[in-house]
Design a protein around this motif. Structure first.
Motif, PDB file in Angstrom:
ATOM      1  N   CYS A 250       0.848  -1.197   0.000  1.00  0.00           N
ATOM      2  CA  CYS A 250       0.000   0.000   0.000  1.00  0.00           C
ATOM      3  C   CYS A 250       0.883   1.245   0.000  1.00  0.00           C
ATOM      4  CB  CYS A 250      -0.905   0.029   1.223  1.00  0.00           C
ATOM      5  SG  CYS A 250      -1.770  -1.504   1.539  1.00  0.00           S
ATOM      6  N   ASN A 251       0.386   2.297  -0.608  1.00  0.00           N
ATOM      7  CA  ASN A 251       1.141   3.556  -0.635  1.00  0.00           C
ATOM      8  C   ASN A 251       0.864   4.433   0.589  1.00  0.00           C
ATOM      9  OD1 ASN A 251       2.416   3.059  -3.136  1.00  0.00           O
ATOM     10  ND2 ASN A 251       0.541   3.639  -4.220  1.00  0.00           N
ATOM     11  N   SER A 252      -0.216   4.174   1.288  1.00  0.00           N
ATOM     12  CA  SER A 252      -0.568   4.990   2.452  1.00  0.00           C
ATOM     13  C   SER A 252      -1.475   4.190   3.368  1.00  0.00           C
ATOM     14  CB  SER A 252      -1.274   6.273   2.022  1.00  0.00           C
ATOM     15  OG  SER A 252      -2.535   5.963   1.427  1.00  0.00           O
ATOM     16  N   ASP A 253      -1.698   4.755   4.570  1.00  0.00           N
ATOM     17  CA  ASP A 253      -2.588   4.101   5.527  1.00  0.00           C
ATOM     18  C   ASP A 253      -4.033   4.135   5.037  1.00  0.00           C
ATOM     19  OD1 ASP A 253      -2.355   2.715   8.012  1.00  0.00           O
ATOM     20  OD2 ASP A 253      -3.559   4.286   8.940  1.00  0.00           O
ATOM     21  N   GLU A 254      -4.418   5.200   4.331  1.00  0.00           N
ATOM     22  CA  GLU A 254      -5.770   5.277   3.773  1.00  0.00           C
ATOM     23  C   GLU A 254      -6.014   4.144   2.784  1.00  0.00           C
ATOM     24  OE1 GLU A 254      -6.136   9.197   2.146  1.00  0.00           O
ATOM     25  OE2 GLU A 254      -7.149   9.965   3.934  1.00  0.00           O
ATOM     26  N   GLU A 255      -4.992   3.855   1.969  1.00  0.00           N
ATOM     27  CA  GLU A 255      -5.127   2.740   1.025  1.00  0.00           C
ATOM     28  C   GLU A 255      -5.304   1.419   1.767  1.00  0.00           C
ATOM     29  OE1 GLU A 255      -2.225   2.271  -1.996  1.00  0.00           O
ATOM     30  OE2 GLU A 255      -2.630   4.203  -2.964  1.00  0.00           O
ATOM     31  N   LYS A 416      -7.458 -25.750   5.978  1.00  0.00           N
ATOM     32  CA  LYS A 416      -6.717 -24.818   5.132  1.00  0.00           C
ATOM     33  C   LYS A 416      -6.979 -23.385   5.579  1.00  0.00           C
ATOM     34  CE  LYS A 416      -6.490 -27.713   0.992  1.00  0.00           C
ATOM     35  NZ  LYS A 416      -6.711 -27.785  -0.477  1.00  0.00           N
ATOM     36  N   GLY A 417      -6.083 -22.478   5.184  1.00  0.00           N
ATOM     37  CA  GLY A 417      -6.243 -21.086   5.584  1.00  0.00           C
ATOM     38  C   GLY A 417      -5.478 -20.147   4.678  1.00  0.00           C
ATOM     39  N   THR A 418      -5.734 -18.852   4.869  1.00  0.00           N
ATOM     40  CA  THR A 418      -5.091 -17.804   4.072  1.00  0.00           C
ATOM     41  C   THR A 418      -4.550 -16.731   5.006  1.00  0.00           C
ATOM     42  OG1 THR A 418      -6.659 -18.186   2.260  1.00  0.00           O
ATOM     43  CG2 THR A 418      -5.432 -16.113   2.223  1.00  0.00           C
ATOM     44  N   ALA A 419      -3.360 -16.231   4.703  1.00  0.00           N
ATOM     45  CA  ALA A 419      -2.753 -15.131   5.458  1.00  0.00           C
ATOM     46  C   ALA A 419      -2.487 -13.976   4.502  1.00  0.00           C
ATOM     47  CB  ALA A 419      -1.457 -15.580   6.125  1.00  0.00           C
ATOM     48  N   ILE A 420      -2.972 -12.794   4.859  1.00  0.00           N
ATOM     49  CA  ILE A 420      -2.792 -11.589   4.040  1.00  0.00           C
ATOM     50  C   ILE A 420      -2.077 -10.541   4.883  1.00  0.00           C
ATOM     51  CG2 ILE A 420      -3.937  -9.770   2.720  1.00  0.00           C
ATOM     52  CD1 ILE A 420      -6.281 -11.697   2.301  1.00  0.00           C
ATOM     53  N   SER A 421      -0.961 -10.025   4.392  1.00  0.00           N
ATOM     54  CA  SER A 421      -0.174  -9.039   5.144  1.00  0.00           C
ATOM     55  C   SER A 421      -0.070  -7.741   4.350  1.00  0.00           C
ATOM     56  CB  SER A 421       1.226  -9.585   5.434  1.00  0.00           C
ATOM     57  OG  SER A 421       1.152 -10.792   6.167  1.00  0.00           O
ATOM     58  N   PHE A 422      -0.447  -6.637   4.990  1.00  0.00           N
ATOM     59  CA  PHE A 422      -0.340  -5.307   4.377  1.00  0.00           C
ATOM     60  C   PHE A 422       1.015  -4.696   4.740  1.00  0.00           C
ATOM     61  CE2 PHE A 422      -4.849  -6.064   4.646  1.00  0.00           C
ATOM     62  CZ  PHE A 422      -5.384  -5.453   3.520  1.00  0.00           C
ATOM     63  N   ASN A 453      -5.321  -3.014  -8.079  1.00  0.00           N
ATOM     64  CA  ASN A 453      -5.417  -1.818  -8.923  1.00  0.00           C
ATOM     65  C   ASN A 453      -6.311  -0.811  -8.209  1.00  0.00           C
ATOM     66  OD1 ASN A 453      -5.501   0.104 -10.905  1.00  0.00           O
ATOM     67  ND2 ASN A 453      -6.488  -1.195 -12.450  1.00  0.00           N
ATOM     68  N   MET A 454      -5.694   0.200  -7.608  1.00  0.00           N
ATOM     69  CA  MET A 454      -6.453   1.141  -6.788  1.00  0.00           C
ATOM     70  C   MET A 454      -7.482   1.932  -7.585  1.00  0.00           C
ATOM     71  SD  MET A 454      -5.782   0.705  -3.659  1.00  0.00           S
ATOM     72  CE  MET A 454      -6.727   2.117  -3.074  1.00  0.00           C
ATOM     73  N   LYS A 455      -7.315   2.021  -8.912  1.00  0.00           N
ATOM     74  CA  LYS A 455      -8.304   2.734  -9.725  1.00  0.00           C
ATOM     75  C   LYS A 455      -9.658   2.047  -9.668  1.00  0.00           C
ATOM     76  CE  LYS A 455      -5.079   4.820 -13.031  1.00  0.00           C
ATOM     77  NZ  LYS A 455      -4.671   4.917 -14.448  1.00  0.00           N
ATOM     78  N   ASP A 456      -9.645   0.727  -9.464  1.00  0.00           N
ATOM     79  CA  ASP A 456     -10.908  -0.008  -9.361  1.00  0.00           C
ATOM     80  C   ASP A 456     -11.638   0.309  -8.061  1.00  0.00           C
ATOM     81  OD1 ASP A 456     -10.471  -1.232 -11.785  1.00  0.00           O
ATOM     82  OD2 ASP A 456      -9.491  -2.994 -10.903  1.00  0.00           O
ATOM     83  N   PHE A 457     -10.902   0.868  -7.089  1.00  0.00           N
ATOM     84  CA  PHE A 457     -11.487   1.109  -5.784  1.00  0.00           C
ATOM     85  C   PHE A 457     -11.580   2.600  -5.457  1.00  0.00           C
ATOM     86  CE2 PHE A 457      -9.266  -3.117  -4.765  1.00  0.00           C
ATOM     87  CZ  PHE A 457     -10.371  -3.845  -5.188  1.00  0.00           C
ATOM     88  N   ASP A 458     -11.678   3.441  -6.500  1.00  0.00           N
ATOM     89  CA  ASP A 458     -11.738   4.890  -6.272  1.00  0.00           C
ATOM     90  C   ASP A 458     -12.928   5.279  -5.403  1.00  0.00           C
ATOM     91  OD1 ASP A 458      -9.452   5.507  -7.588  1.00  0.00           O
ATOM     92  OD2 ASP A 458     -10.402   6.002  -9.502  1.00  0.00           O
ATOM     93  N   ALA A 459     -14.090   4.687  -5.677  1.00  0.00           N
ATOM     94  CA  ALA A 459     -15.290   5.021  -4.899  1.00  0.00           C
ATOM     95  C   ALA A 459     -15.143   4.556  -3.448  1.00  0.00           C
ATOM     96  CB  ALA A 459     -16.524   4.387  -5.544  1.00  0.00           C
ATOM     97  N   PHE A 460     -14.569   3.365  -3.257  1.00  0.00           N
ATOM     98  CA  PHE A 460     -14.310   2.882  -1.898  1.00  0.00           C
ATOM     99  C   PHE A 460     -13.315   3.799  -1.180  1.00  0.00           C
ATOM    100  CE2 PHE A 460     -15.839  -1.164  -3.729  1.00  0.00           C
ATOM    101  CZ  PHE A 460     -16.735  -1.551  -2.746  1.00  0.00           C
TER     102      PHE A 460
END
Length: 576
Positions: A250-255, A416-422, A453-460
């Motif tokens: 991520c480029n920022s905490d907001e992202e 099974k499981g998934t781990a996601i790290s920001f 692709n952050m452009k897909d999440f502009d509204a969010f």
């Protein structure tokens, strides 16, 4: 004699010999123990159980490393229960306790005690007690009772020994779960006091997911005789077939907030999830943020009372919450000053550069909503969260060890499981180091890049920015004060007081919030079609909880049809 006890030798790692029998019957356990195992639904022993149980039944000192969720707790409980059962039947005149289980946190002690109670349910004559869940007064009372096994944290156990020096005269088994934490948590003085109260000879069992060979301090302190080092081939992390690990840059905490919101709202994060953050304030900030979008989550941190923390874990395990937000500052073993520093770094520019604050040592008055950290609290280490599908490192872990234990909350047993790290720019170097360590441990690059692709999440992103701007420090403080009020109203110790003073209870119940999250639109939580990325359009992203159940449409009578037509005609339904 003291020098002789301190001499510790380490034998070569041993592997469990293959047996012709299958299941737990291969260990020659008491039939009543096997019955309790059957009631728990365990069909076959795990790898750590196959290796540790035979050695423990022989009375060997064991240093066992096995990954989280591999069945370590049952591996040391079963042989100790079997041996204590034998001791109590052979020596009727000798009184306990015969075994003590030491855990670094109250939550882990409660978990061990629960399983111990289940396994000893067929033996009403075997008595166990958990000092960690009692206050000092109750511990003093229970010291007068005769028990066979004790579960406790080091602090409570050291106080009990100080009150009753002869408590451990007949101890035969000493078990340290998450042993590598006992000194890093600052329990050295307590462990020395416990060691001084122990007899000259006893069996020692140390277990953890990240035990190192370099544990001379704890071994020389508590081990008498040679030690068997038991390492399992399964490694510290599950295989890539069982655990999928992703890293999101991520480029920022907001992202970071935006991406997590998008994953949840677009149903890309499915199942029960644990979200780890760096500090307690981040717990409340993320919780308020998710609440703004009608996503309910419970909070777990070191500043909560022990009983309330156990209650939160229970509610999450029972499925009342899909998300739990946890901070594990005490697991990292940092000081309060380091906590403040981590909190500023985790903010990542949310309030601009942190201002220098003068130290206030003279003032004893605590800030509203602030509490003392409980060093006997732990989240990432040892606690058995049930059926967790995902672990989200919202704030990147501070070390490889913490990463392993956080991720170990999912993919437990055969699930099974998934781990996601920001990772934001100020966390990139630390993330690269941990990623390299994981690659060295597992022999392959396991943290896969999760392309966003952050452009897909502009509204969010716009909606997230609005919600974050509304979650001020005053709102966070108000949320923490509200939690304290809830705990006061829920306290059993204050029930009699509130019965005599109903007005004070009414004041707490009706006390209005001074600050709350103010949003411009209540529809901010909706997911209209136009904000959904094109590849996902056409799916139903509405909140299923607010959907009305499908009802059968009843046939309308001619009179009802006529009345409906009249109401829909403005000329006929018009009235003066």
């Amino acid at each position: 004699m003291g020098k002789k006890n301190k001499k510790v030798t380490v034998e070569e790692p041993e592997e469990a010999e293959p047996t012709t029998e299958s299941g737990f019957s291969q260990f020659d356990l008491d039939e009543r123990i096997l019955k309790a195992i059957g009631e728990l639904g365990w069909e076959k022993p795990t790898q750590v159980q196959e290796g540790l149980i035979p050695l423990a039944l022989e009375g060997r000192n064991i240093l066992a490393r096995a990954r989280t969720g591999s069945g370590k707790t049952a591996a040391f409980l079963l042989p100790v229960i079997q041996n204590v059962l034998q001791i109590s039947s052979d020596n009727e005149e000798e009184t306990g306790p015969f075994a003590v289980f030491i855990a670094p946190t109250k939550e882990l002690a409660a978990q061990i005690f629960k399983l111990l109670t289940q396994l000893t349910s067929p033996f009403p004559f075997l008595q166990s007690i958990n000092f960690a869940e009692m206050d000092e007064t109750n511990v003093e009372v229970m010291l007068g009772e005769v028990v066979d096994m004790i579960v406790s944290t080091p602090g409570r156990l050291a106080n009990a020994v100080a009150s009753k020096p002869a408590l451990f005269n007949n101890i035969r088994h000493v078990v340290l779960d998450e042993a590598d934490l006992l000194l890093s948590f600052g329990y050295k003085d307590e462990m020395v006091a416990i060691k001084d109260a122990l007899p000259k000879m006893y069996q020692s069992i140390f277990t953890s997911a990240t035990l190192n060979e370099d544990m001379d301090d704890i071994k020389s302190m508590l081990v008498t005789g040679p030690v068997v080092s038991l390492k399992l081939k399964e490694g510290q992390l599950p295989s890539s077939d069982q655990l999928t690990q992703y890293r999101i840059t991520c480029n920022s905490d907001e992202e970071r907030f935006t991406i997590l919101l998008s994953l949840i709202k677009l149903k890309l994060l499915v199942g029960k999830s644990i979200i780890f953050v760096a500090t307690t304030d981040r717990c409340y900030k993320l919780s308020l943020f998710l609440q703004a979008f009608q996503i309910n989550a419970c909070i777990l941190n070191a500043q909560m009372p022990a009983n309330y923390r156990c209650h939160v874990v229970q509610e999450f395990n029972e499925g009342r919450y899909q998300f739990i937000i946890a901070s594990d500052m005490s697991d990292i073993g940092v000081s309060n000053q380091d906590d403040a520093k981590d909190e500023e770094e985790a903010a990542d520019g949310e309030d601009g550069p942190p201002a220098k604050k003068p130290k206030k040592k003279k003032s004893k008055k605590a800030k509203p909503g602030s509490r003392k950290l409980d060093k006997e609290s732990g989240v990432a280490r040892g606690i058995d969260f049930h059926f967790v599908s995902n672990v989200v490192n919202f704030d990147f872990p501070p070390s490889t060890e913490v990463y392993i234990h956080r991720v170990g909350r999912t993919a437990r047993g055969y699930n099974k499981g998934t781990a996601i790290s920001f990772a934001t720019p100020n966390e990139t170097s630390r993330a690269a180091e941990i990623e390299a360590d994981i690659a060295e441990i597992t022999g392959e690059n396991r943290l896969l890049p999760y392309e966003i692709n952050m452009k897909d999440f502009d509204a969010f992103f716009l909606r997230s920015r609005e919600a974050l701007s509304a979650i001020t420090k005053s709102v966070i403080r108000e949320a923490r004060l509200a939690e304290i009020k809830r705990e006061i109203l829920r306290s059993k110790q204050l029930e009699a007081y509130f019965a005599k003073n109903p007005r004070e209870k009414a004041v707490l119940e009706n006390d209005r919030k001074l600050f709350k999250v103010n949003l411009h639109s209540v529809a901010i939580s909706d997911v209209p079609e136009y904000i959904v990325p094109k590849p996902l359009r056409g799916m139903d992203f509405s909140n299923s909880k607010h959907k009305r159940p499908n009802m059968r449409k009843r046939k309308q009578t001619p009179a009802q049809k006529k009345q409906k037509a009249k109401k829909s005609d403005p000329l006929r339904s018009f009235k003066f």
